[in-house]
Design a protein around this motif. Structure first.
Motif, PDB file in Angstrom:
ATOM      1  N   GLY A  79       0.531  -1.412   0.666  1.00 51.66           N
ATOM      2  CA  GLY A  79      -0.242  -0.049   0.244  1.00 51.66           C
ATOM      3  C   GLY A  79       0.853   1.689  -0.259  1.00 51.66           C
ATOM      4  N   VAL A  80       1.703   1.326   0.340  1.00 50.90           N
ATOM      5  CA  VAL A  80       2.572   2.449   0.827  1.00 50.90           C
ATOM      6  C   VAL A  80       3.263   2.511  -0.454  1.00 50.90           C
ATOM      7  CG1 VAL A  80       5.216   2.927   2.079  1.00 50.90           C
ATOM      8  CG2 VAL A  80       3.316   2.734   3.620  1.00 50.90           C
ATOM      9  N   LEU A  81       3.792   1.345  -0.790  1.00 56.78           N
ATOM     10  CA  LEU A  81       4.568   1.439  -2.852  1.00 56.78           C
ATOM     11  C   LEU A  81       3.525   2.411  -3.133  1.00 56.78           C
ATOM     12  CD1 LEU A  81       6.970   0.921  -3.626  1.00 56.78           C
ATOM     13  CD2 LEU A  81       5.917  -1.281  -4.433  1.00 56.78           C
ATOM     14  N   LYS A  82       2.333   1.964  -2.879  1.00 58.01           N
ATOM     15  CA  LYS A  82       1.074   2.261  -4.287  1.00 58.01           C
ATOM     16  C   LYS A  82       1.144   3.447  -4.721  1.00 58.01           C
ATOM     17  CE  LYS A  82      -3.641   1.813  -6.017  1.00 58.01           C
ATOM     18  NZ  LYS A  82      -4.779   0.733  -5.741  1.00 58.01           N
ATOM     19  N   LEU A  83       1.114   3.875  -2.917  1.00 62.13           N
ATOM     20  CA  LEU A  83       1.064   5.494  -2.744  1.00 62.13           C
ATOM     21  C   LEU A  83       1.755   5.967  -2.567  1.00 62.13           C
ATOM     22  CD1 LEU A  83      -0.664   7.867  -0.903  1.00 62.13           C
ATOM     23  CD2 LEU A  83       0.887   7.252   0.896  1.00 62.13           C
ATOM     24  N   LEU A  84       3.011   6.230  -3.133  1.00 57.20           N
ATOM     25  CA  LEU A  84       4.640   7.013  -3.530  1.00 57.20           C
ATOM     26  C   LEU A  84       4.665   7.012  -4.613  1.00 57.20           C
ATOM     27  CD1 LEU A  84       7.262   5.555  -0.596  1.00 57.20           C
ATOM     28  CD2 LEU A  84       6.160   7.516  -0.972  1.00 57.20           C
ATOM     29  N   GLU A  85       3.707   5.734  -5.172  1.00 58.42           N
ATOM     30  CA  GLU A  85       3.918   5.496  -6.792  1.00 58.42           C
ATOM     31  C   GLU A  85       3.154   6.971  -7.584  1.00 58.42           C
ATOM     32  OE1 GLU A  85       5.112   1.427  -8.199  1.00 58.42           O
ATOM     33  OE2 GLU A  85       2.498   1.877  -7.233  1.00 58.42           O
ATOM     34  N   GLY A  86       1.413   6.686  -6.329  1.00 61.04           N
ATOM     35  CA  GLY A  86       0.845   7.987  -6.698  1.00 61.04           C
ATOM     36  C   GLY A  86       1.346   8.775  -6.729  1.00 61.04           C
ATOM     37  N   PHE A  87       2.026   9.769  -5.782  1.00 58.15           N
ATOM     38  CA  PHE A  87       2.620  10.745  -5.646  1.00 58.15           C
ATOM     39  C   PHE A  87       2.878  11.160  -6.879  1.00 58.15           C
ATOM     40  CE2 PHE A  87       1.945  10.653  -0.529  1.00 58.15           C
ATOM     41  CZ  PHE A  87       1.034  10.672  -0.773  1.00 58.15           C
ATOM     42  N   ARG A  88       4.508  10.257  -7.301  1.00 59.40           N
ATOM     43  CA  ARG A  88       5.136  10.747  -8.693  1.00 59.40           C
ATOM     44  C   ARG A  88       4.337  10.902  -9.492  1.00 59.40           C
ATOM     45  NH1 ARG A  88       8.716  12.737  -5.619  1.00 59.40           N
ATOM     46  NH2 ARG A  88      10.445  12.850  -4.947  1.00 59.40           N
ATOM     47  N   ASN A  89       3.423  10.039 -10.132  1.00 57.53           N
ATOM     48  CA  ASN A  89       2.685   9.884 -10.973  1.00 57.53           C
ATOM     49  C   ASN A  89       1.612  11.440 -11.296  1.00 57.53           C
ATOM     50  OD1 ASN A  89       3.652   7.849 -12.314  1.00 57.53           O
ATOM     51  ND2 ASN A  89       2.090   6.503 -11.488  1.00 57.53           N
ATOM     52  N   LYS A  90       1.715  11.734  -9.848  1.00 65.21           N
ATOM     53  CA  LYS A  90      -0.146  13.808  -9.718  1.00 65.21           C
ATOM     54  C   LYS A  90       1.244  14.169  -9.478  1.00 65.21           C
ATOM     55  CE  LYS A  90      -1.943  10.617  -6.642  1.00 65.21           C
ATOM     56  NZ  LYS A  90      -2.783  10.766  -6.070  1.00 65.21           N
ATOM     57  N   GLY A  91       2.539  14.181  -9.094  1.00 68.25           N
ATOM     58  CA  GLY A  91       3.518  15.978  -9.585  1.00 68.25           C
ATOM     59  C   GLY A  91       2.927  16.615  -7.632  1.00 68.25           C
ATOM     60  N   VAL A  92       3.026  15.421  -6.820  1.00 72.99           N
ATOM     61  CA  VAL A  92       2.802  15.679  -5.441  1.00 72.99           C
ATOM     62  C   VAL A  92       4.117  16.045  -5.400  1.00 72.99           C
ATOM     63  CG1 VAL A  92       1.898  14.993  -3.658  1.00 72.99           C
ATOM     64  CG2 VAL A  92       0.492  14.297  -5.358  1.00 72.99           C
ATOM     65  N   PRO A  93       4.016  17.256  -4.662  1.00 73.38           N
ATOM     66  CA  PRO A  93       5.852  17.844  -3.923  1.00 73.38           C
ATOM     67  C   PRO A  93       5.537  16.929  -3.019  1.00 73.38           C
ATOM     68  CG  PRO A  93       4.031  19.810  -3.752  1.00 73.38           C
ATOM     69  CD  PRO A  93       2.871  18.429  -4.471  1.00 73.38           C
ATOM     70  N   ILE A  94       6.381  16.056  -3.112  1.00 71.82           N
ATOM     71  CA  ILE A  94       7.373  15.504  -1.983  1.00 71.82           C
ATOM     72  C   ILE A  94       9.011  14.723  -2.328  1.00 71.82           C
ATOM     73  CG2 ILE A  94       6.069  12.954  -2.532  1.00 71.82           C
ATOM     74  CD1 ILE A  94       6.164  11.913  -0.094  1.00 71.82           C
ATOM     75  N   ASP A  95       8.992  15.335  -0.964  1.00 75.35           N
ATOM     76  CA  ASP A  95      10.629  15.392  -1.283  1.00 75.35           C
ATOM     77  C   ASP A  95      10.997  13.981  -0.798  1.00 75.35           C
ATOM     78  OD1 ASP A  95      11.161  17.630  -2.476  1.00 75.35           O
ATOM     79  OD2 ASP A  95      10.759  18.217  -0.088  1.00 75.35           O
ATOM     80  N   ALA A  96      10.634  13.387   0.445  1.00 71.67           N
ATOM     81  CA  ALA A  96      11.324  11.641   1.127  1.00 71.67           C
ATOM     82  C   ALA A  96      10.522  11.173   1.844  1.00 71.67           C
ATOM     83  CB  ALA A  96      12.741  12.564   2.091  1.00 71.67           C
ATOM     84  N   PHE A  97      10.869  10.461   2.057  1.00 73.88           N
ATOM     85  CA  PHE A  97      10.692   8.925   2.527  1.00 73.88           C
ATOM     86  C   PHE A  97      10.520   8.406   3.590  1.00 73.88           C
ATOM     87  CE2 PHE A  97       9.690   4.335   2.833  1.00 73.88           C
ATOM     88  CZ  PHE A  97       7.542   4.381   3.391  1.00 73.88           C
ATOM     89  N   GLY A  98      10.322   8.856   5.011  1.00 77.02           N
ATOM     90  CA  GLY A  98      10.537   8.679   6.193  1.00 77.02           C
ATOM     91  C   GLY A  98       9.911   6.503   6.507  1.00 77.02           C
ATOM     92  N   VAL A  99      11.211   6.421   6.988  1.00 79.69           N
ATOM     93  CA  VAL A  99      10.789   4.893   7.188  1.00 79.69           C
ATOM     94  C   VAL A  99      11.010   4.744   9.026  1.00 79.69           C
ATOM     95  CG1 VAL A  99      11.753   2.337   6.823  1.00 79.69           C
ATOM     96  CG2 VAL A  99      12.098   3.811   4.933  1.00 79.69           C
ATOM     97  N   GLN A 100      10.095   4.660   9.191  1.00 85.93           N
ATOM     98  CA  GLN A 100       9.877   4.723  10.909  1.00 85.93           C
ATOM     99  C   GLN A 100      11.137   3.881  11.521  1.00 85.93           C
ATOM    100  OE1 GLN A 100       6.355   4.827  12.865  1.00 85.93           O
ATOM    101  NE2 GLN A 100       5.177   6.570  11.150  1.00 85.93           N
TER     102      GLN A 100
END
Length: 376
Positions: free
Chosen positions: A224-245
């Motif tokens: 689910g997280v991978l799908k979310l991050l892929e969606g961010f990139r495909n939609k041009g959502v401005p996110i710089d980093a992924f926090g792995v807790q």
């Protein structure tokens, strides 16, 4: 993460999986390098820091450790919505400001955690009862606009990195959680949060933060997280980093069985996909839960150190990892001291330092992993 009500990580199994990873020495009585963990991290292009509570600011001995080892801080709870906006008509920054002031006085970077925690169980009591008006999306949007502008303007450049959205994926289903935010604004509320953060804090690192990990039981969560991050990139959502807790630990299963065989291949595939999208990585809430480990202190400390070292060696092999933050440096300043208590009643030892502020094998595991990390 809160001094938290959450995250039962699914574990059990044996520490035998760490064979060949090396064993961290347990007979040391002081840090082997007098410069501290962050100074070691800096030699590799990394930064090391910790979560801290406003209450810890009263503990001078603990603050000596924080000053020595940390180059960055993040508030455990003081920058969360239920603290800042616990009353609907009031914003309270006092406790959060105290932590930011300490960081500035000690030349430490400050991370913000978190702007939109998309979980109903961590909302202010007033919010689920709120009437958002006939046009619910418009009402929720107006509130989020006010909240984001108030918080981001208040801290301006004092906070250089924000967890904009936290834990929006349901670990059981791998889909987005249904919350007050999604029910009133819609599922695109997480996209909107990043766009607003970028508009209001254009020079700030924007992070999506979540707690899936390399242990069994996290498969749907990772998907689910991978799908979310892929969606961010495909939609041009401005996110710089992924926090792995990076909460390593034990959840289900009998006490005394140690750690499970981690899903190394699956975890590497997961991480490869994420860095392939161009995200930087933060190990944002590192600790080790000893709930299911043997009671013997020497054995328990060794198992924790070896398991953590194996994980950190794998993660620091990714040059996209730029920062590690422990979720508390000492046993008596860790949320894990009271969460998921041991069935045998034995006192837990989740920190890099013990309650007397003596470094433990876990400290040396982190130190060794930083020294062995490739230069980025």
């Amino acid at each position: 993460m809160q001094i938290s009500r959450r995250k039962a990580l699914v574990l059990g199994g044996s520490a035998a999986v760490l064979a060949g990873c090396g064993t961290v020495a347990t007979n040391m009585t002081a840090p082997t390098s007098p410069v501290g963990l962050n100074a070691i991290a800096q030699t590799k292009g990394l930064r090391f820091g910790s979560a801290i509570s406003s209450g810890a600011l009263k503990d001078d001995r603990y603050l000596d450790i924080v000053r020595r080892d940390c180059g960055s801080l993040v508030a455990e709870n003081e920058h969360k919505i239920y603290v800042i906006n616990g009353e609907s008509q009031r914003f309270d920054f006092d406790r959060g400001d105290a932590i930011v002031d300490f960081a500035q006085k000690n030349d430490m970077a400050m991370r913000g955690h978190v702007l939109l925690w998309n979980r109903d169980d961590f909302l202010p009591n007033w919010m689920p009862k709120q009437d958002w008006g006939a046009d619910k999306k418009r009402g929720m949007k107006a509130y989020l606009d006010k909240y984001f502008e108030t918080v981001l303007t208040h801290y301006d450049r004092k906070i250089s990195s924000w967890d904009v959205v936290n834990e929006t994926i349901d670990p059981a289903t791998g889909t987005m959680r249904e919350t007050v935010f999604t029910q009133n604004f819609g599922p695109d509320v997480v996209d909107y949060a990043f766009h607003q953060a970028r508009k209001l804090a254009p020079d700030t690192q924007l992070v999506y933060n979540d707690y899936m990990i390399w242990e069994p039981g996290n498969e749907n969560h990772r998907t689910g997280v991978l799908k979310l991050l892929e969606g961010f990139r495909n939609k041009g959502v401005p996110i710089d980093a992924f926090g792995v807790q990076s909460h390593l630990g034990t959840g289900d299963g009998p006490v005394g069985k140690g750690f499970p065989d981690p899903q190394r291949r699956e975890w590497r595939a997961f991480m490869d996909e994420i860095v392939g999208m161009g995200y930087d990585i933060i190990l944002s809430e590192f600790d080790v839960n000893d709930t299911r480990l043997p009671a013997n202190v020497k054995q328990r400390d060794r198992l924790m150190a070896d398991y953590a070292k194996a994980y950190l060696d794998m993660m620091l092999d990714y040059k996209e990892v730029k920062e590690i933050l422990a979720w508390g440096m000492a046993d008596n300043h860790s949320w894990l001291e009271t969460w998921w208590p041991r069935e045998d009643g034995v006192v837990k030892r989740p920190g890099l330092y013990d309650a007397n502020y003596e470094p433990k094998p876990l400290y040396y595991a982190v130190e060794a992993a930083l020294k062995n990390a490739p230069l980025r």
